[in-house]
Design a protein around this motif. Sequence first.
Motif, mmCIF file in Angstrom:
data_model
loop_
_atom_site.group_PDB
_atom_site.id
_atom_site.type_symbol
_atom_site.label_atom_id
_atom_site.label_comp_id
_atom_site.label_asym_id
_atom_site.label_seq_id
_atom_site.Cartn_x
_atom_site.Cartn_y
_atom_site.Cartn_z
ATOM 1 N N ARG A 90 -0.986 -1.286 -10.412
ATOM 2 C CA ARG A 90 0.252 -0.972 -9.886
ATOM 3 C C ARG A 90 1.126 -0.738 -11.158
ATOM 4 O O ARG A 90 0.858 -1.378 -12.335
ATOM 5 C CB ARG A 90 0.934 -1.928 -9.165
ATOM 6 N N LEU B 119 -8.051 2.468 6.037
ATOM 7 C CA LEU B 119 -7.171 3.174 6.555
ATOM 8 C C LEU B 119 -7.490 4.781 6.541
ATOM 9 O O LEU B 119 -8.150 5.095 5.346
ATOM 10 C CB LEU B 119 -5.686 3.122 5.681
ATOM 11 N N ARG C 115 -4.783 -8.787 -0.879
ATOM 12 C CA ARG C 115 -5.121 -7.770 -0.006
ATOM 13 C C ARG C 115 -5.357 -6.599 -0.449
ATOM 14 O O ARG C 115 -4.822 -6.147 -1.707
ATOM 15 C CB ARG C 115 -4.076 -7.352 0.904
ATOM 16 N N ARG C 116 -6.639 -5.798 -0.200
ATOM 17 C CA ARG C 116 -6.957 -4.437 -0.889
ATOM 18 C C ARG C 116 -7.457 -3.571 0.252
ATOM 19 O O ARG C 116 -7.928 -4.109 1.237
ATOM 20 C CB ARG C 116 -7.957 -4.570 -1.733
ATOM 21 N N THR C 117 -6.930 -2.533 0.104
ATOM 22 C CA THR C 117 -7.597 -1.352 1.226
ATOM 23 C C THR C 117 -9.125 -1.177 1.164
ATOM 24 O O THR C 117 -9.520 -1.321 -0.186
ATOM 25 C CB THR C 117 -7.026 0.143 0.691
ATOM 26 N N ARG D 251 -11.876 9.456 2.199
ATOM 27 C CA ARG D 251 -11.180 10.622 1.460
ATOM 28 C C ARG D 251 -12.163 10.940 0.132
ATOM 29 O O ARG D 251 -12.933 9.964 -0.392
ATOM 30 C CB ARG D 251 -10.020 10.237 1.062
ATOM 31 N N PRO E 265 0.877 -1.218 -0.006
ATOM 32 C CA PRO E 265 -0.087 -0.089 0.047
ATOM 33 C C PRO E 265 0.917 1.310 -0.019
ATOM 34 O O PRO E 265 2.089 1.315 0.395
ATOM 35 C CB PRO E 265 -0.687 -0.040 1.311
ATOM 36 N N ARG F 25 -12.755 0.633 1.688
ATOM 37 C CA ARG F 25 -13.226 1.911 2.159
ATOM 38 C C ARG F 25 -14.693 1.701 2.623
ATOM 39 O O ARG F 25 -15.532 1.608 1.562
ATOM 40 C CB ARG F 25 -13.137 2.731 0.826
ATOM 41 N N SER G 266 -5.503 8.256 7.234
ATOM 42 C CA SER G 266 -4.468 9.055 7.560
ATOM 43 C C SER G 266 -4.797 10.891 7.535
ATOM 44 O O SER G 266 -3.667 11.479 7.783
ATOM 45 C CB SER G 266 -3.249 8.885 6.566
HETATM 46 C C1 LIG Z 1 0.792 5.991 4.583
HETATM 47 C C2 LIG Z 1 -0.573 5.636 3.951
HETATM 48 C C3 LIG Z 1 -1.761 6.508 3.976
HETATM 49 C C4 LIG Z 1 -2.922 6.163 3.808
HETATM 50 N N1 LIG Z 1 -4.045 6.744 3.754
HETATM 51 C C5 LIG Z 1 -5.225 6.572 3.573
HETATM 52 C C6 LIG Z 1 -6.412 7.315 3.608
HETATM 53 O O1 LIG Z 1 -6.310 8.373 4.333
HETATM 54 N N2 LIG Z 1 -7.752 6.986 3.239
HETATM 55 C C7 LIG Z 1 -7.635 5.879 2.270
HETATM 56 O O2 LIG Z 1 -8.835 5.409 1.559
HETATM 57 N N3 LIG Z 1 -6.518 4.913 2.100
HETATM 58 C C8 LIG Z 1 -5.420 5.327 2.673
HETATM 59 N N4 LIG Z 1 -4.212 4.474 2.249
HETATM 60 C C9 LIG Z 1 -4.580 3.427 1.384
HETATM 61 C C10 LIG Z 1 -4.018 3.650 0.008
HETATM 62 O O3 LIG Z 1 -4.817 4.697 -0.859
HETATM 63 C C11 LIG Z 1 -3.586 2.394 -0.866
HETATM 64 O O4 LIG Z 1 -2.707 1.682 -0.353
HETATM 65 C C12 LIG Z 1 -3.416 2.488 -2.357
HETATM 66 O O5 LIG Z 1 -4.569 3.261 -2.856
HETATM 67 C C13 LIG Z 1 -3.038 1.298 -2.961
HETATM 68 O O6 LIG Z 1 -4.478 0.396 -2.892
HETATM 69 P P1 LIG Z 1 -4.497 -1.125 -2.111
HETATM 70 O O7 LIG Z 1 -3.910 -0.830 -0.704
HETATM 71 O O8 LIG Z 1 -5.872 -1.485 -2.256
HETATM 72 O O9 LIG Z 1 -3.592 -1.967 -2.814
HETATM 73 C C14 LIG Z 1 -2.925 4.994 2.910
HETATM 74 C C15 LIG Z 1 -1.827 4.131 2.609
HETATM 75 C C16 LIG Z 1 -0.694 4.490 3.400
HETATM 76 C C17 LIG Z 1 0.348 3.579 2.870
#
Ligand SMILES: Cc1cc2nc3c(=O)[nH]c(=O)nc-3n(C[C@H](O)[C@H](O)[C@H](O)COP(=O)(O)O)c2cc1C
Length: 350
Positions: free
Chosen positions: A330, A289, A130-132, A228, A32, A134, A291
Amino acid sequence: MRKPRAAEPATDEPADAEEIARYAVAEAVWAPSVHNTQPWRFVSDGRQLSLYADAERGLPVADPDGREMMISCGAALFNVQLALRSLGYIPETRVLPDPGQPALVAQVSWRRRAPASEFEQWLASQVHQRRTHRGAFDPEPLPHGTLAALRDSAARDGATLYIMADDRRRAVLATAVETAERAHRLDAERVREMARWAPPPGSVRDDGVPVTSYPAQPERTDPYFPGRDFAHGHGWGMPPLSSARLPRAAGVVGLLTTASDRRVDWVNAGRALQRILLTASTCGAAVALHSQPLELPWLREYIRTQVSDGAYPHLVLRIGMVIQAADSVRRDPNDVLLALGGGYAGSERR
Ligand SMILES: Cc1cc2nc3c(=O)[nH]c(=O)nc-3n(C[C@H](O)[C@H](O)[C@H](O)COP(=O)(O)O)c2cc1C
């Protein structure tokens, strides 16, 4: 990329070093990163891989000190180490090895061998899955032992994952996320910066946050942790998976912290983050996540003193069970790997 042949502890014959480096980088890029900026470059030299932060992919408005960039690189570093373990090598890692080269995040070399444990192989198998997440979570609880495993994951890289067991701290963090999100939406410079990393539908870009990775309608959670505004008012995003109108579960709320706030701590926070995310994934759990509040110094300081007992906060995590449909993108690993003597491993660098 096809996985190179696993190391054979019984023989002295090494697998091809360049092939191993390519494999490690192909895994690293699935880490990520903030706004999917993928702020990294790699240089391979025999049995050594160097990881550099790519300042051209930084966020000068949201992340002027490069803390989130280093967290992102730390997550990629974890994937490199895990890829080597999955091949049966013991990575030897030096973090920030040269004060004269601040962009050099880490150097990883490999010589000695030991078979990967079953758990390491599980973690490695989650790198591409793995995916973030939301949005909200299903009401079902996390499998027994998940939170202990996640706390332990953080501790292994010198970080701490605080779990917000009491309602007051959960509410404070939710309010902090909401306050920051509102402030960010009113900050024209920030909005412009994020828009550069949030391409429209149909984009062929291989970085930034694609519309396939966030919901078109923000899902209300209780308490509310707004996401976001990647669509910046255009209504882009995925159709809702749930038709529930009532707020759904916010999940278990955690805060990732380190005891001090040096660059090495940021890299370690990134390593811990990726270990946490992959561990959650092995348990069938997803993680959202946030931030937003940690990008505002006064709010970060408030969280440090009021929520994390003086430890430096890096990310708010929400952990829960949900069926995910998010997809991300990616860059081609060949575009970020420079093989010494051989130029960029693939096509020309953008
Ligand atoms: C330091 C950091 C801060 C992040 N902050 C946010 C956030 O505030 N909101 C969010 O939706 N995702 C956040 N992410 C997730 C990234 O958006 C995500 O890792 C990226 O889009 C790639 O997608 P994936 O994790 O599904 O592979 C954050 C990731 C990192 C490493």
